[in-house]
Design an enzyme around this catalytic site. Structure first.
Site, PDB file in Angstrom:
ATOM      1  N   GLU A 171     -13.284 -11.000  54.771  1.00 56.92           N
ATOM      2  CA  GLU A 171     -12.934 -12.806  54.380  1.00 56.92           C
ATOM      3  C   GLU A 171     -14.141 -13.049  52.908  1.00 56.92           C
ATOM      4  O   GLU A 171     -14.861 -13.814  52.938  1.00 56.92           O
ATOM      5  CB  GLU A 171     -12.747 -13.259  55.258  1.00 56.92           C
ATOM      6  CG  GLU A 171     -14.140 -13.590  56.152  1.00 56.92           C
ATOM      7  CD  GLU A 171     -13.942 -14.829  57.121  1.00 56.92           C
ATOM      8  OE1 GLU A 171     -13.073 -14.819  57.671  1.00 56.92           O
ATOM      9  OE2 GLU A 171     -15.162 -15.133  57.523  1.00 56.92           O
ATOM     10  N   GLU A 199      -6.637 -11.754  61.076  1.00 61.72           N
ATOM     11  CA  GLU A 199      -7.214 -11.942  61.639  1.00 61.72           C
ATOM     12  C   GLU A 199      -6.857 -13.335  62.016  1.00 61.72           C
ATOM     13  O   GLU A 199      -5.579 -14.076  61.486  1.00 61.72           O
ATOM     14  CB  GLU A 199      -8.706 -12.656  61.824  1.00 61.72           C
ATOM     15  CG  GLU A 199      -9.977 -11.689  61.736  1.00 61.72           C
ATOM     16  CD  GLU A 199     -11.414 -12.123  62.049  1.00 61.72           C
ATOM     17  OE1 GLU A 199     -11.678 -13.336  61.373  1.00 61.72           O
ATOM     18  OE2 GLU A 199     -12.263 -11.500  61.645  1.00 61.72           O
TER      19      GLU A 199
HETATM   20  C1  BGC Z   1     -14.315 -14.273  60.848  1.00 54.02           C
HETATM   21  C2  BGC Z   1     -15.059 -13.498  62.303  1.00 54.02           C
HETATM   22  C3  BGC Z   1     -15.065 -14.782  63.311  1.00 54.02           C
HETATM   23  C4  BGC Z   1     -14.008 -15.709  63.288  1.00 54.02           C
HETATM   24  C5  BGC Z   1     -13.966 -16.996  63.872  1.00 54.02           C
HETATM   25  C6  BGC Z   1     -13.932 -15.169  60.691  1.00 54.02           C
HETATM   26  O1  BGC Z   1     -13.966 -15.936  59.672  1.00 54.02           O
HETATM   27  O2  BGC Z   1     -13.802 -12.475  60.527  1.00 54.02           O
HETATM   28  O3  BGC Z   1     -16.342 -12.395  62.297  1.00 54.02           O
HETATM   29  O4  BGC Z   1     -15.470 -14.531  64.310  1.00 54.02           O
HETATM   30  O5  BGC Z   1     -13.869 -15.763  62.011  1.00 54.02           O
HETATM   31  O6  BGC Z   1     -15.043 -17.441  63.705  1.00 54.02           O
END
Ligand code: BGC
Length: 506
Positions: A191, A395
């Site tokens: 990100e 994610e």
């Molecule tokens: C990040 C993670 C984080 C997740 C939840 C993402 O933006 O890549 O490392 O744990 O958000 O907060």
């Protein structure tokens, strides 16, 4: 007559249900509805999972420093994944994951960020990757997930300095050479947009630089560094991607991508001003990096607004950056309402990313809002605006309070995942070239913004237990069922059933 009407109504309802127009049946889908080759996985990152921060030659990253200086919860032990990786891979296999996303801790592999390789760090990642492969799980590796080596930060200011391009490329070279026989999917930067905004504009994530009074930042310049770092990230990514193409691609056959935090922006009213402001928000958040990667330059609106504070790509750089990403990694959690405001004064009195963007963004909380249409919207936006590049959702997931008892029965997480995976399927059916989906996170982790107060895991981790015991939550059973072919959209009945199976198996 009444009987005839009742009969007709029943026939119509039956026909609707048969054709999938009823609420439940229309939303029913299963793993086999996704195209062949579409992968499902889950993820973690090194600092959030490994622990063992000063073991076997690992040296600190900016994330360690950020937390220790601010006396916050930290990842010193985290899930102790460094010692428990075999047990975790076993859980992944039992869950039925096809693929697993993790990151390499740069300062574990090369303690000072450049120079000699740390043999124990190298061995750890070789063992971990070997274990995944042995269980038939494809590794998806990120090279940089916030934990930049502190040594390089102190030496020359890390990502603010162009020297980073050489060091990042040399680090990637080690990774490709040592792990590339098994790793086919590489993401250079996690990100990149939010890493830059959080770390150099707002100062609320590592390395915590900014120029806002009262924000606990000792160094930084939000007005310029945000854009310089963004630029260096793109150039470093392009350099790594070129290295892979020249030296490894023919032999290893993998691909190199770049990932972005993708918020869904929706105008808060149907006024023309809010619509334009929404386009600007998309250009600043996504276009900032996607436009150079796909078309070779920054969006016009950024060039106009930021002027000489925005670095300029030379012709050669533009050509290198353009087309340097084999896929786009999408990280999606948030949806936001955008309202135009004519002047957005910066908090520090000097312009910064937020004032440059110039609108008010009201982020709908990621806790309470389940808006799968937002995921669909982003995938459609990327398809239409950027020529439908290959996408992996790296994610997506739901945060809940870190309450062990409640966490086990995480039906809201199941509802969330069910809805969002369904939205990905719809986007794919509408032509998006999305090729995979990773739940964040495989297990509860040290969380980026919340430490141990909240978590996203499919498996809970008891952080008060020295052995960091892992236990499946309901969502782990649900995801596993889905991956093994069970149709989903469980509805409340399915969830109740799952719940009672789970309770009786404890
Ligand atoms: C990040 C993670 C984080 C997740 C939840 C993402 O933006 O890549 O490392 O744990 O958000 O907060």
């Amino acid at each position: 007559m009444e009987d005839v009407l009742t009969l007709i109504t029943m026939i119509v309802l039956l026909l609707l249900a048969f054709h999938g127009f009823g609420k439940c049946s229309s939303d029913l889908y299963s793993r086999s509805d996704f195209p062949e080759g579409f992968v499902f996985g889950a993820g973690i990152s090194a600092y959030q999972w490994e622990g063992a921060v000063d073991e076997d030659g690992r040296k600190p990253s900016v994330w360690d420093t950020f937390l220790h200086c601010r006396k916050m919860d930290n990842g010193d032990i985290a899930c102790d994944g460094y010692h428990k990786y075999k047990e975790d891979v076993q859980l992944m296999a039992e869950t039925g994951l096809h693929t697993f996303r993790f990151s390499i801790s740069w300062s574990r592999l090369i303690s000072n960020g450049r120079g000699s390789i740390n043999p124990k760090g190298l061995q750890f990642y070789k063992n971990f990757i070997q274990e995944l492969v042995k269980h038939g799980i494809e590794p998806h590796v990120t090279l940089h997930h916030y934990d930049f080596p502190q040594y390089l930060e102190d030496d020359y200011g890390g990502w603010t300095n162009r020297k980073i391009i050489k060091d990042f490329t040399a680090y990637a070279d080690v990774c490709f050479r040592e792990f590339g026989n098994h790793v086919k999917f590489w993401t250079t930067i996690n990100e990149a947009n939010i890493f830059t905004i959080g770390g150099y504009n707002d100062g609320n994530s590592p390395p915590g630089r900014c120029s806002f009074p009262g924000r606990n930042c000792t160094l930084g310049n939000s007005s310029t560094e945000t854009y310089i770092v963004g630029h260096n990230l793109l150039l470093a990514h392009a350099s790594v991607s070129r290295l892979y193409k020249q030296k490894y691609k023919d032999i290893q056959g993998g691909s190199v991508g770049f990932s972005l935090f993708a918020m869904n922006f929706t105008p808060s009213t149907n006024s023309k001003d809010d619509e334009i402001a929404t386009k600007r928000a998309n250009d600043f958040y996504l276009g900032w990096m996607l436009e150079p990667l796909i078309y070779g330059d920054y969006p016009d609106v950024m060039k106009r607004t930021i002027g000489s504070r925005l670095p300029v790509f030379s012709k050669e750089e533009s050509e290198q950056v353009k087309g340097s990403s084999d896929f786009i990694g999408v990280i999606h959690y948030l949806t936001a309402l955008v309202t135009n405001i004519d002047i957005n004064p910066s908090l520090s009195g000097i312009p910064d990313f937020n004032s440059d963007m110039g609108e008010s963004i009201n982020i709908l909380s990621m806790r309470s809002v389940v808006s799968p249409w937002a995921m669909e919207g982003i995938l459609e936006y990327i398809k239409q605006s950027y020529g439908n590049p290959p996408v992996y959702i790296l994610e997506n997931g739901k945060t809940m309070n870190q309450d062990l008892e409640l966490q086990q029965k995480d039906t809201p997480r199941i509802e969330y995942l069910d809805a969002y995976i369904g939205a990905v399927l719809k986007a794919v059916r509408n032509g998006s070239d999305t090729r995979g989906y990773f739940v964040w996170s495989f297990m509860d982790l040290y969380e980026l913004l919340n430490g141990y107060k909240s978590s996203f895991g499919l498996y809970s981790v008891n952080f008060s237990d020295p052995h960091r015991k892992r236990s499946p939550k309901l969502s782990a059973h649900w995801y596993s069922g889905f991956l093994k072919g069970k149709p989903t959209f469980l509805g409340s009945q399915g969830i109740t059933q799952l719940h009672s199976n789970f309770s009786s198996s404890r």
